[in-house]
Design a protein around this motif. Sequence first.
Motif, PDB file in Angstrom:
ATOM      1  N   ALA A 230       0.828  -1.200   0.000  1.00 55.94           N
ATOM      2  CA  ALA A 230       0.000   0.000   0.000  1.00 55.94           C
ATOM      3  C   ALA A 230       0.865   1.254   0.000  1.00 55.94           C
ATOM      4  O   ALA A 230       0.566   2.239  -0.685  1.00 55.94           O
ATOM      5  N   LEU A 231       1.952   1.226   0.764  1.00 55.06           N
ATOM      6  CA  LEU A 231       2.856   2.371   0.794  1.00 55.06           C
ATOM      7  C   LEU A 231       3.586   2.539  -0.529  1.00 55.06           C
ATOM      8  O   LEU A 231       3.826   3.661  -0.980  1.00 55.06           O
ATOM      9  N   GLN A 232       3.942   1.421  -1.153  1.00 49.60           N
ATOM     10  CA  GLN A 232       4.655   1.492  -2.428  1.00 49.60           C
ATOM     11  C   GLN A 232       3.783   2.040  -3.544  1.00 49.60           C
ATOM     12  O   GLN A 232       4.236   2.812  -4.381  1.00 49.60           O
ATOM     13  N   THR A 233       2.531   1.620  -3.541  1.00 44.76           N
ATOM     14  CA  THR A 233       1.640   1.960  -4.651  1.00 44.76           C
ATOM     15  C   THR A 233       0.729   3.148  -4.367  1.00 44.76           C
ATOM     16  O   THR A 233       0.156   3.721  -5.289  1.00 44.76           O
ATOM     17  N   GLY A 234       0.570   3.466  -3.087  1.00 48.46           N
ATOM     18  CA  GLY A 234      -0.369   4.511  -2.721  1.00 48.46           C
ATOM     19  C   GLY A 234      -1.801   4.036  -2.725  1.00 48.46           C
ATOM     20  O   GLY A 234      -2.730   4.835  -2.590  1.00 48.46           O
ATOM     21  N   ASP A 235      -2.018   2.720  -2.855  1.00 50.55           N
ATOM     22  CA  ASP A 235      -3.355   2.140  -2.881  1.00 50.55           C
ATOM     23  C   ASP A 235      -3.743   1.694  -1.482  1.00 50.55           C
ATOM     24  O   ASP A 235      -3.373   0.609  -1.031  1.00 50.55           O
ATOM     25  N   GLN A 261       7.618   5.981   0.842  1.00 45.56           N
ATOM     26  CA  GLN A 261       8.510   5.279  -0.070  1.00 45.56           C
ATOM     27  C   GLN A 261       9.367   4.302   0.738  1.00 45.56           C
ATOM     28  O   GLN A 261      10.548   4.549   0.999  1.00 45.56           O
ATOM     29  N   PRO A 262       8.771   3.213   1.226  1.00 43.39           N
ATOM     30  CA  PRO A 262       9.484   2.273   2.087  1.00 43.39           C
ATOM     31  C   PRO A 262      10.672   1.644   1.364  1.00 43.39           C
ATOM     32  O   PRO A 262      10.673   1.467   0.156  1.00 43.39           O
TER      33      PRO A 262
END
Length: 476
Positions: A230-235, A261-262
């Motif tokens: 979720a953090l990577q994609t913003g979803d 941006q983990p």
Amino acid sequence: MKDLNVLDLFAGCGGLSLGLEKAGLNPLVAVERSPMAAETHFKNFHMRTEEWDEEYWRDLLGSSKGKSFAKQVHHGTVVADVWDLLEDRESMGILKDSEIDVIAGGPPCQGFSMAGRRNPADERNQLPWAFIRFVQELRPKAVLIENVAGMNMAYVSHGGTMSPFRQLQQALAQVSPGYIVQPVEMNARHFGIPQNRPRMMLIAIRGDLPIVSDLYVSDLPWRSIDAFKALQTGDASLCQSRDLVPHVGSIIDRKKHNARQPLEYSVADGLRDIGESGYKKNIDYRRREYRFARAMRGKRNETPLLRNHTKRNHTERVSERFDLYHFFAAEGIDTSVLSIPTAHPNIPSARTAVEEALGDYAHSALPSKRIFATTEDRNLVDVIMRLHTRKHTQHVINASEPSPTVVTLPDDYVHPYQPRTMTVRELARFQSFPDWFEFRSKETTGSHRRRTEVPQYTQVGNALPPLMAQAIGELI
């Protein structure tokens, strides 16, 4: 607000204690059955800036004769079986007076591991229930239990219908005044650690605390992989919001990097500033690719020498085999080909089987690697016939990915660049132990003593990665 006092059960060398300490908690007392692992814990938490005093340590070990652990409780390290400590009413009285806020720990995981027999009668499977006894007597504000993912699986083959974690979840809910419990599935690689290490955790908060009314918990495990994606994609739909869950993102250089941006670190990141004999020279730790190494080393004047970085003594034949593994890794050849000769009754049939397994590689020109340059082998079949072994699980660690799970017997892991196994310090880097953390006792032990001894390699493999523990500690 006072620091939260922690009782760390099954503390091992101190990975969980260190992470909770870095999060601002106070690891007041640790309980560890092995004197070898307890020595490491005592050194790093109670003699951190002092020279080791062997006589002092031996005196503390001997103070528990007669099953009284009061002196050890006062000193912060108890070398005992948890059940014996529970029966020591003087020591339990001291713990009650100390106002323990958090009971945390990782019971021995072999009985729960999916790689083991998973027998519910295994005595190691009874140890998590000691947590319940301690919780009943000390009534901490929070409880943290961590183990392998297999602890969330029921013992179906033995007629079980409920996993050990689910049983503990229900038991904690029934301890007065009741605890709300959230199961959590975490992987070290999602917390700024260069290792693929899945773990199962149970986080429990006492039901009479005011904060409980504002918390949302679920019977379904919260999973760090979902939050990481979720953090990577913003979803956000990939991971529903949970209040009683750890924060995801790299702890290292958190202020300098966008939390959305983990970061994932690789084996190369973990070893980037370590050479064969210690720290590499002329390293610019300000560069982005050294951020993990910088975090592990800290200030260079504090860690001028790299501790626990002693290379294992390999025979020439073993070193040659490790060289061969590097060739296999580069060419995509399965290392199990080395075990083929051991399964055949005579040399001709073994050679034929090796040739068939190698295909086009069997009689191709040998590359100019050390192993091939120092022998009279004519082709790869000759090399394999000379260096064959029954071990078929050894492989070179991929430098471009997080390391595989660090285990207590690291002989299967070959260094990504050199023909040898990993040192204690290199594996400790994969676990996110800072370089100042000193592992005590002997490095390794013989097979018949592995049931009772916990040397340095085992201490590292058993530990919870401190950075992952820090994320949980910050939540608590």
